[in-house]
Design a protein around this motif. Structure first.
Motif, PDB file in Angstrom:
ATOM      1  N   TYR A  35       0.892  -1.215  -0.005  1.00  0.00           N
ATOM      2  CA  TYR A  35      -0.039  -0.144  -0.361  1.00  0.00           C
ATOM      3  C   TYR A  35       0.567   1.084   0.177  1.00  0.00           C
ATOM      4  O   TYR A  35       1.938   1.255   0.355  1.00  0.00           O
ATOM      5  N   ASP A  36       0.575   1.987  -0.797  1.00  0.00           N
ATOM      6  CA  ASP A  36       1.915   3.727  -1.045  1.00  0.00           C
ATOM      7  C   ASP A  36       0.067   4.700  -0.507  1.00  0.00           C
ATOM      8  O   ASP A  36       1.106   5.715  -0.619  1.00  0.00           O
ATOM      9  N   PHE A  37      -0.758   4.117   0.688  1.00  0.00           N
ATOM     10  CA  PHE A  37      -1.327   5.278   0.693  1.00  0.00           C
ATOM     11  C   PHE A  37      -0.622   5.892   2.004  1.00  0.00           C
ATOM     12  O   PHE A  37      -0.212   7.405   1.650  1.00  0.00           O
ATOM     13  N   ALA A  38       0.273   5.660   2.965  1.00  0.00           N
ATOM     14  CA  ALA A  38       0.724   6.384   3.807  1.00  0.00           C
ATOM     15  C   ALA A  38       2.007   7.699   3.063  1.00  0.00           C
ATOM     16  O   ALA A  38       1.929   8.390   3.677  1.00  0.00           O
ATOM     17  N   ASP A  39       2.941   6.930   1.481  1.00  0.00           N
ATOM     18  CA  ASP A  39       4.007   7.530   1.374  1.00  0.00           C
ATOM     19  C   ASP A  39       2.805   8.536   0.739  1.00  0.00           C
ATOM     20  O   ASP A  39       4.101  10.300   1.172  1.00  0.00           O
ATOM     21  N   GLU A  40       2.541   8.474   0.233  1.00  0.00           N
ATOM     22  CA  GLU A  40       1.689   9.456  -0.268  1.00  0.00           C
ATOM     23  C   GLU A  40       1.322  10.331   0.348  1.00  0.00           C
ATOM     24  O   GLU A  40       1.787  12.116  -0.070  1.00  0.00           O
ATOM     25  N   ALA A  41       0.803  10.243   1.931  1.00  0.00           N
ATOM     26  CA  ALA A  41      -0.277  11.079   2.336  1.00  0.00           C
ATOM     27  C   ALA A  41       0.951  12.049   2.793  1.00  0.00           C
ATOM     28  O   ALA A  41       0.517  13.520   3.258  1.00  0.00           O
ATOM     29  N   THR A  42       1.684  11.389   3.542  1.00  0.00           N
ATOM     30  CA  THR A  42       2.911  11.993   4.345  1.00  0.00           C
ATOM     31  C   THR A  42       3.594  12.861   3.657  1.00  0.00           C
ATOM     32  O   THR A  42       3.766  14.224   4.178  1.00  0.00           O
ATOM     33  N   LYS A  43       3.485  13.002   2.173  1.00  0.00           N
ATOM     34  CA  LYS A  43       4.728  13.572   1.569  1.00  0.00           C
ATOM     35  C   LYS A  43       3.355  14.979   1.260  1.00  0.00           C
ATOM     36  O   LYS A  43       4.403  15.917   0.972  1.00  0.00           O
ATOM     37  N   PHE A  44       2.023  14.265   0.862  1.00  0.00           N
ATOM     38  CA  PHE A  44       1.798  15.835   0.187  1.00  0.00           C
ATOM     39  C   PHE A  44       1.467  17.110   1.088  1.00  0.00           C
ATOM     40  O   PHE A  44       1.430  17.796   1.479  1.00  0.00           O
ATOM     41  N   PHE A  45       1.032  16.247   2.670  1.00  0.00           N
ATOM     42  CA  PHE A  45       0.779  16.978   3.734  1.00  0.00           C
ATOM     43  C   PHE A  45       2.074  17.577   4.359  1.00  0.00           C
ATOM     44  O   PHE A  45       1.979  19.093   4.647  1.00  0.00           O
ATOM     45  N   TYR A  46       3.437  17.086   4.025  1.00  0.00           N
ATOM     46  CA  TYR A  46       4.619  17.346   4.202  1.00  0.00           C
ATOM     47  C   TYR A  46       5.090  19.187   3.600  1.00  0.00           C
ATOM     48  O   TYR A  46       4.838  19.928   3.726  1.00  0.00           O
ATOM     49  N   ASP A  47       4.867  18.320   2.100  1.00  0.00           N
ATOM     50  CA  ASP A  47       5.068  19.407   1.376  1.00  0.00           C
ATOM     51  C   ASP A  47       3.663  21.102   1.141  1.00  0.00           C
ATOM     52  O   ASP A  47       4.120  21.756   1.275  1.00  0.00           O
ATOM     53  N   ALA A  48       2.706  20.048   1.477  1.00  0.00           N
ATOM     54  CA  ALA A  48       1.515  21.530   1.841  1.00  0.00           C
ATOM     55  C   ALA A  48       2.260  22.626   3.491  1.00  0.00           C
ATOM     56  O   ALA A  48       2.140  23.681   3.229  1.00  0.00           O
ATOM     57  N   ALA A  49       2.295  21.690   4.457  1.00  0.00           N
ATOM     58  CA  ALA A  49       2.926  22.468   5.660  1.00  0.00           C
ATOM     59  C   ALA A  49       4.219  23.533   5.025  1.00  0.00           C
ATOM     60  O   ALA A  49       4.220  24.754   5.557  1.00  0.00           O
ATOM     61  N   LEU A  50       4.839  23.438   4.611  1.00  0.00           N
ATOM     62  CA  LEU A  50       6.360  23.900   4.064  1.00  0.00           C
ATOM     63  C   LEU A  50       5.782  24.407   3.038  1.00  0.00           C
ATOM     64  O   LEU A  50       5.762  26.485   3.368  1.00  0.00           O
ATOM     65  N   ILE A  51       4.853  24.588   2.713  1.00  0.00           N
ATOM     66  CA  ILE A  51       4.304  25.577   1.290  1.00  0.00           C
ATOM     67  C   ILE A  51       3.748  27.173   2.167  1.00  0.00           C
ATOM     68  O   ILE A  51       3.750  28.221   2.099  1.00  0.00           O
ATOM     69  N   ILE A  52       2.909  26.554   2.968  1.00  0.00           N
ATOM     70  CA  ILE A  52       2.127  27.294   4.029  1.00  0.00           C
ATOM     71  C   ILE A  52       3.022  28.306   5.054  1.00  0.00           C
ATOM     72  O   ILE A  52       2.313  29.181   5.391  1.00  0.00           O
ATOM     73  N   TYR A  53       4.194  27.619   5.551  1.00  0.00           N
ATOM     74  CA  TYR A  53       4.481  28.503   6.777  1.00  0.00           C
ATOM     75  C   TYR A  53       5.984  29.317   5.746  1.00  0.00           C
ATOM     76  O   TYR A  53       5.508  30.294   6.389  1.00  0.00           O
ATOM     77  N   GLU A  54       6.573  28.701   4.479  1.00  0.00           N
ATOM     78  CA  GLU A  54       7.600  29.982   4.189  1.00  0.00           C
ATOM     79  C   GLU A  54       6.181  30.767   2.852  1.00  0.00           C
ATOM     80  O   GLU A  54       6.978  32.123   2.821  1.00  0.00           O
ATOM     81  N   THR A  55       4.902  30.447   2.564  1.00  0.00           N
ATOM     82  CA  THR A  55       4.361  31.969   1.739  1.00  0.00           C
ATOM     83  C   THR A  55       3.366  31.979   2.512  1.00  0.00           C
ATOM     84  O   THR A  55       2.668  33.164   1.953  1.00  0.00           O
TER      85      THR A  55
END
Length: 507
Positions: A35-55
């Motif tokens: 199952y690759d759900f967890a990999d997809e989820a963690t990457k998606f939320f991490y990338d989003a958090a980074l953009i939110i924090y920086e911009t």
């Protein structure tokens, strides 16, 4: 299950070991199941958090996240599919608020590993080490350095002695296409004498206390980064980072080699910038409005807007600030090492910058002996020797500013020598090049002149010193590349202008 050797950023989202029925994280590795759900989820939320924090905002809550997701339909759809805020809350619940320091150390370790990996080092063996979880950033550095030292040792011990008189013709012919020169810098006479800033060498420049040694160094740093576009590491143990930023700014404002690039030709004292003093079109300083009691009746925002409107000088300074930021992105790495400037710490910082970020030019202000050996002159030479070895082994250029002893005041500028170094004259033996600077006193101007090329006369001419100017003599005390001269500079410390005017001579 498949082992992923490169550690995903998202695993460090909460800095904890996260286990899930469909996948698990163990010993810093991400182990992926069918199952690759967890990999997809963690990457998606991490990338989003980074953009939110920086911009967007540093307030990370349900409202700020949902607002960001709603900006894009496909992003919002994926957010909902991955169970949105409930997934983020689960991640956050795993964090231990009392272990922030531990998380920070983990991030340092993984950040260092990623930089090594980006620069071609195979880190898989370190990741699989049975004590990997116990390693800190320093341990990672020691392991990488140990591997490099082992390779270096093997190369050294397996080197065969060569017949010295062989290969002379190819060597000479190679120099026709590739002259043996270092990076050119802005002082023509010194550049010619030293053959530029050569990789694998160290340069030490000394001045008396409070004479401007950091400012002179920053003039070269600015040229290396803003004009030559080379990465530089700046290590500081005297001036703080804010003071150095001011120095960088006035250097770029006032010197012609930078003015040609940013397009503004004006002069501005550092003192005026630090005090927020700017002139209007009539040359008068603009001050914030006050009432009769000395109370401000103009808000900061109103005052700033008025200064912007009325002062071309202020607008030009802002333009130069923006130009520096645009031109120096990632090129100037600065660190305050005043808390620890031991030989071990210096080696770590320099090697880290060279190996992980490709830095080739290092500037250290001010050279001191190992912090654990205060007062021992021999330790000062050990530190200098350490820097020389690092420069040679890593094939980088290292600049070190040094302070001259109090007895330097008893000497005329062109009489300075290595005996005037505050800690140890022995570092002259280590240096490739060494220049000792001192200002010419006004009452000694009549004794000095400088020789420079005059295009109108078509030859070299002698020039008297201008009584309205300040002059320094740079006495070249060591030059492995050849001739030693005494160079005269016209100096304005308030604007950090060091103009090389010619060769200093006595009348």
């Amino acid at each position: 299950m498949e082992l992923i050797s490169n550690i995903p950023n998202e695993i460090l989202f909460v800095g904890a070991i996260y286990k899930h029925p469909d996948y698990l994280v163990e010993y810093g590795h991400y182990v992926k199941s069918k199952y690759d759900f967890a990999d997809e989820a963690t990457k998606f939320f991490y990338d989003a958090a980074l953009i939110i924090y920086e911009t967007r905002t540093q307030e990370f809550n349900k409202t700020s996240v949902l607002t960001f997701m709603a900006e894009d339909e496909s992003r919002l759809s994926q957010y909902k599919r991955l169970k949105g805020w409930s997934t983020i809350e689960y991640y956050m619940s795993l964090a231990n608020d009392d272990d922030i320091k531990g998380y920070f150390n983990i991030l340092k370790k993984y950040s260092l590993l990623r930089e090594y990996q980006r620069n071609g080092f195979n880190i898989e063996g370190i990741l699989k080490h049975r004590q990997f979880e116990m390693f800190g950033a320093q341990d990672i550095y020691k392991l990488i350095r140990g591997k490099a030292d082992k390779i270096n040792t093997v190369i050294i011990t397996n080197d065969d002695a060569e017949i010295l008189n062989n290969g002379l013709l190819p060597m000479v012919n190679e120099r026709l296409s590739v002259p043996d020169m270092g990076l050119p810098f802005q002082y023509p006479i010194m550049n010619d004498l030293f053959r530029g800033l050569k990789l694998g060498t160290v340069m030490f420049n000394g001045m008396p206390s409070n004479a401007g040694k950091t400012r002179y160094m920053m003039a070269i740093v600015a040229y290396v980064t803003l004009v030559q576009k080379q990465k530089a590491l700046l290590l500081l143990n005297e001036m703080d980072l804010e003071s150095v930023r001011y120095c960088l700014l006035v250097t770029a404002i006032n010197n012609p080699e930078f003015q040609e690039l940013h397009g503004h030709r004006f002069h501005k004292d550092e003192r005026e910038i630090t005090l927020g003093m700017y002139r209007d079109a009539n040359g008068n300083f603009i001050f914030r409005k006050q009432n009769e009691d000395g109370e401000y009746i103009e808000s900061i925002d109103e005052f700033t807007a008025r200064v912007y409107e009325e002062s071309e000088e202020y607008r030009n300074v802002l333009d130069v600030c923006q130009w520096i930021e645009n031109e120096s992105q990632g090129l100037i790495i600065a660190k305050d090492v005043s808390a620890d400037y031991s030989d071990k710490s210096l080696r770590f910082e320099i090697q880290k910058a060279a190996l992980t970020q490709g830095v080739k030019y290092v500037f250290y202000d001010t050279l001191k002996n190992d912090i654990a050996s205060i007062g021992e002159w021999a330790a000062f030479k050990v530190t200098a020797t350490e820097l020389e070895e690092i420069a040679k082994n890593l094939k980088i250029f290292i600049y070190g500013s040094i302070q001259l002893a109090e007895n330097a005041h008893e000497y005329l500028p062109d009489e300075l020598n290595s005996n005037n170094i505050a800690e140890s004259k022995m570092i002259k033996h280590v240096a490739w090049t060494m220049v000792l600077f001192k200002e010419i006193p006004k009452d000694k101007f009549a004794k000095y002149q400088y020789i420079s090329h005059d295009p109108e006369w078509g030859g070299d001419c002698a020039h008297r010193l201008n009584p309205d100017k300040r002059y320094y003599v740079g006495n070249i005390d060591k030059n492995r590349f050849g001739e030693k001269k005494k160079i005269m500079f016209e100096v304005n410390l308030n604007q950090n202008i060091w103009r090389e005017v010619g060769v200093c001579t006595r009348k």
